[in-house]
Design a protein around this motif. Structure first.
Motif, short mmCIF file in Angstrom:
data_model
loop_
_atom_site.label_atom_id
_atom_site.label_comp_id
_atom_site.label_asym_id
_atom_site.label_seq_id
_atom_site.Cartn_x
_atom_site.Cartn_y
_atom_site.Cartn_z
N PHE A 153 -20.53 25.21 13.85
CA PHE A 153 -20.41 23.90 13.19
C PHE A 153 -19.46 24.00 12.00
O PHE A 153 -19.12 25.10 11.54
CB PHE A 153 -21.78 23.40 12.74
N LEU A 154 -19.03 22.85 11.53
CA LEU A 154 -18.25 22.76 10.30
C LEU A 154 -19.16 22.26 9.18
O LEU A 154 -20.02 21.42 9.39
CB LEU A 154 -17.06 21.81 10.45
N HIS A 155 -18.94 22.79 8.01
CA HIS A 155 -19.68 22.37 6.81
C HIS A 155 -18.67 21.89 5.77
O HIS A 155 -17.83 22.66 5.30
CB HIS A 155 -20.49 23.55 6.27
N CYS A 156 -18.74 20.59 5.45
CA CYS A 156 -17.91 20.04 4.38
C CYS A 156 -18.79 19.20 3.47
O CYS A 156 -19.94 18.89 3.80
CB CYS A 156 -16.74 19.22 4.93
N ALA A 157 -18.26 18.84 2.33
CA ALA A 157 -19.03 18.05 1.36
C ALA A 157 -18.06 17.35 0.41
O ALA A 157 -16.87 17.68 0.36
CB ALA A 157 -19.99 18.94 0.56
N ASP A 158 -18.58 16.38 -0.31
CA ASP A 158 -17.83 15.74 -1.40
C ASP A 158 -16.47 15.23 -0.94
O ASP A 158 -15.42 15.60 -1.46
CB ASP A 158 -17.67 16.72 -2.56
N HIS A 164 -17.66 20.90 -6.95
CA HIS A 164 -16.35 20.75 -6.34
C HIS A 164 -15.56 22.06 -6.26
O HIS A 164 -14.48 22.08 -5.67
CB HIS A 164 -15.53 19.70 -7.10
N LYS A 165 -16.10 23.11 -6.82
CA LYS A 165 -15.44 24.42 -6.74
C LYS A 165 -16.10 25.24 -5.64
O LYS A 165 -17.31 25.40 -5.61
CB LYS A 165 -15.54 25.16 -8.07
N ARG A 166 -15.30 25.76 -4.72
CA ARG A 166 -15.82 26.53 -3.59
C ARG A 166 -16.55 27.76 -4.09
O ARG A 166 -16.08 28.47 -4.98
CB ARG A 166 -14.66 26.91 -2.68
N PRO A 192 -18.87 24.36 -0.24
CA PRO A 192 -17.51 24.35 0.29
C PRO A 192 -16.49 23.75 -0.67
O PRO A 192 -15.29 23.86 -0.47
CB PRO A 192 -17.63 23.48 1.55
N GLY A 193 -16.99 23.12 -1.77
CA GLY A 193 -16.10 22.38 -2.67
C GLY A 193 -15.75 21.04 -2.06
O GLY A 193 -16.15 20.70 -0.95
N ASN A 194 -15.00 20.23 -2.81
CA ASN A 194 -14.58 18.94 -2.26
C ASN A 194 -13.40 19.13 -1.32
O ASN A 194 -12.79 20.20 -1.27
CB ASN A 194 -14.26 17.94 -3.38
N ILE A 195 -13.09 18.09 -0.57
CA ILE A 195 -12.06 18.23 0.47
C ILE A 195 -10.66 17.95 -0.06
O ILE A 195 -9.67 18.21 0.65
CB ILE A 195 -12.35 17.34 1.69
N GLN A 196 -10.56 17.43 -1.30
CA GLN A 196 -9.25 17.18 -1.91
C GLN A 196 -9.41 17.11 -3.42
O GLN A 196 -10.19 16.32 -3.93
CB GLN A 196 -8.64 15.87 -1.40
N GLY A 197 -8.69 17.98 -4.14
CA GLY A 197 -8.71 17.92 -5.59
C GLY A 197 -8.16 16.60 -6.09
O GLY A 197 -7.15 16.11 -5.58
N ALA A 198 -8.81 16.02 -7.12
CA ALA A 198 -8.40 14.71 -7.61
C ALA A 198 -7.92 14.74 -9.06
O ALA A 198 -7.47 13.72 -9.57
CB ALA A 198 -9.54 13.70 -7.46
#
Length: 414
Positions: free
Chosen positions: A6-11, A200-202, A214-220
Motif C-alpha cells: 500500500f501507499l501511505h501519504c498524509a497532509d 509535515h517533516k518526514r 510521511p510528511g506533507n505531499i508538497q511544501g508550502a
C-alpha cells in the motif's frame, strides 16, 4: 498470510496557499499554485504502476474546514482513478479539515472509505479473504486533545493490523498537541504498521513495527524544505519493507554560502550563480533562500540600504518558467558576522556599549510596540512584509548602526 502492499501519504492540504516567496513571475506563480494537485496525481500514478492493494490518506486532505469544490473534485477524480484500477482507498480528516466544516456533498467511489469521528476497524478483503484491518478516525472538530490511541485495539489474529493516526508524538513542542501519543503506546497495540499524519517533516520513528510520518505531499513555505511525497509499504510474515518516493515537483531549499571566501560583491554574485546552476536544480521547480554565513567585510556592505535587494534582483534576471522547470532565488538571509568583534566592543565604555546593552535588553513586545504605528498606518502597511524573525531584525539594526560608528572611528576595536 500473503503479503500486502500500500501507499501511505498524509497532509495533502489541497487549496493551501504558498507563502514566503513574494513577487513570483506569473508563469512560476501558476505552476507553484497547482503543485499539490500534481503531487496527488503522481501518488495515484505510483499506486497504479505498483499495483498496490490500497492507499492510506492519514488526515488533512484539505487545508481548511471549508473545502472548495475544485479541491474536492480533484480528490474525487484521483480516487476514481484508483477505483478503476481496482485499488481501495482509506481516508481520514484531520484538524485542518474536521467534520464540522462546510462543503458541497459529493458521491465518492465505492472503494473509498472515509472514517467517521469514532475509531473504527475496517477490513480489507480480496478474493473473499480478509487480509488486513485499517484502524482510524476523523477529527469531529479542529481540537482533539484526548489520547485517541487508547481506543485502538486488535480485532482479529492472523490478519495485518494497520493504525492510521493523525496526531502529535508527545514531547514534540513545535506542533499543537492533537491526539497525543507515545511510541511505547503504539508498540503496545501490537499493530503491524502505524501510518501517521500531522507533522509535515518526514520521519521514520521506529523500525519494528514501522511508525512513519510521511510528511506533507508538497511544501508550502520556506520552512518546509526538501523532497515531499509518500511511502510505498509491503507487509509480509518475514519483515516489512518501506521506501520513500518523491512526488512533489516544487522544492524549497536553504543552501549556505560563506561570505568569508569572497573579496568583492561581484565574486559573491558569481558564487550565487554557480550555486543556482548546479545539477541538483536541473529539473522541476526550485525556490531558493540563500543563507549567507561566515565573517567578512562584505557583511556591513550588505546591511546598507537595498544591497541585498539589488543582489537578489540581479540573480533573478532571465529566470522565468521554462518547460516545467525553474530555479527562483526568492530571499537572502544574512546570518554572517561583521569583521569587527562584538565581544571586544562590549568591553568598552560609552555610546557603543550603550547600544549593545539596549539591543540585548530589547524584548519582543518592545519591538512590536515600536513597529505598531507603521503596521497600523493604512498606506505604510501595504509596503511592509511580515516579520518572520524579530530577533534577526534587532540584530541587523544593531549591526547597521555599529557599522556606521565603528567603521567611521566611532569606536576603538583594536
Amino acid at each position: 498470510m500473503r503479503p500486502i502492499s500500500f501507499l501511505h501519504c498524509a497532509d495533502l492540504h489541497l487549496d493551501r496557499p504558498f507563502s514566503g516567496a513574494n513577487r513570483l513571475p506569473n508563469s512560476i506563480h501558476e505552476f507553484v499554485r497547482d503543485s499539490a494537485y500534481r503531487s496527488l496525481r503522481r501518488i495515484v500514478d505510483l499506486a497504479i504502476s505498483n499495483k498496490v492493494d490500497f492507499v492510506l490518506f492519514a488526515g488533512d486532505l484539505f487545508d481548511t474546514s471549508y473545502r472548495s469544490l475544485k479541491a474536492q473534485m480533484t480528490l474525487l477524480i484521483e480516487l476514481q482513478r484508483l477505483h478503476n484500477a481496482g485499488i481501495h482507498s482509506y481516508l481520514s480528516h484531520g484538524n485542518h479539515d474536521a467534520l464540522d466544516g462546510e462543503w458541497v456533498s459529493l458521491t465518492w467511489p465505492e472503494s473509498s472509505y472515509f472514517f467517521p469521528s469514532n475509531v473504527e476497524a475496517i477490513p480489507f478483503e480480496q478474493d473473499g479473504k480478509r487480509l488486513a484491518y485499517i484502524h482510524a478516525f476523523s477529527y469531529p472538530s479542529r481540537h482533539v486533545n484526548e489520547k485517541m490511541v487508547d481506543r485502538y485495539s486488535r480485532v482479529e489474529e492472523d490478519v495485518y493490523q494497520i493504525g492510521m493516526l493523525h496526531g502529535n508524538l508527545e514531547g514534540q513542542t513545535e506542533h499543537s498537541s492533537y491526539a497525543p501519543f507515545s511510541l511505547s503506546e503504539l508498540v503496545e497495540k501490537d499493530f503491524d504498521y502505524w501510518a501517521l499524519g500531522h507533522i509535515h517533516k518526514r520521519a521514520h520513528l521506529l523500525e519494528e513495527p514501522p511508525v512513519i510520518y510521511p510528511g506533507n505531499i508538497q511544501g508550502a513555505h520556506r520552512k518546509e524544505t526538501g523532497a515531499k511525497g509518500c511511502y510505498l509499504v509491503t507487509l509480509s510474515e518475514a519483515s516489512p519493507s518501506t521506501s520513500f518516493h518523491q512526488t512533489s515537483d516544487v522544492t524549497w531549499h536553504r543552501p549556505t554560502i560563506d561570505l568569508g571566501a569572497f573579496e568583492t560583491m561581484q565574486d559573491l554574485l558569481h558564487a550565487c550563480e554557480d550555486l543556482l546552476n548546479q545539477d541538483l536544480f536541473a529539473s522541476g521547480g526550485h525556490l531558493i533562500e540563500i543563507e549567507l554565513t561566515g565573517i567578512s567585510h562584505l557583511h556591513t556592505q550588505l546591511l546598507q540600504e537595498d544591497q541585498l535587494e539589488d543582489l537578489l534582483l540581479a540573480l533573478q534576471l532571465n529566470r522565468e518558467m521554462e518547460d516545467n522547470h525553474f530555479v527562483w532565488p526568492y530571499k537572502f538571509s544574512l546570518k554572517s558576522k561583521p569583521s569587527w568583534d562584538r565581544q571586544v566592543l562590549e568591553q568598552q565604555e560609552g555610546f557603543i556599549k550603550d547600544i549593545l546593552v539596549t539591543s540585548d535588553d530589547y524584548k519582543e513586545n518592545d519591538l512590536q510596540e515600536a513597529l505598531a504605528p507603521l503596521f497600523e498606518h493604512r498606506r505604510a502597511r501595504k509596503a511592509l512584509e511580515t516579520i518572520d524573525d524579530q530577533d534577526q531584525l534587532v540584530k541587523e539594526a544593531e549591526e547597521l548602526l555599529l557599522s556606521y560608528l565603528v567603521e567611521n572611528n566611532g569606536g576603538d576595536i583594536k
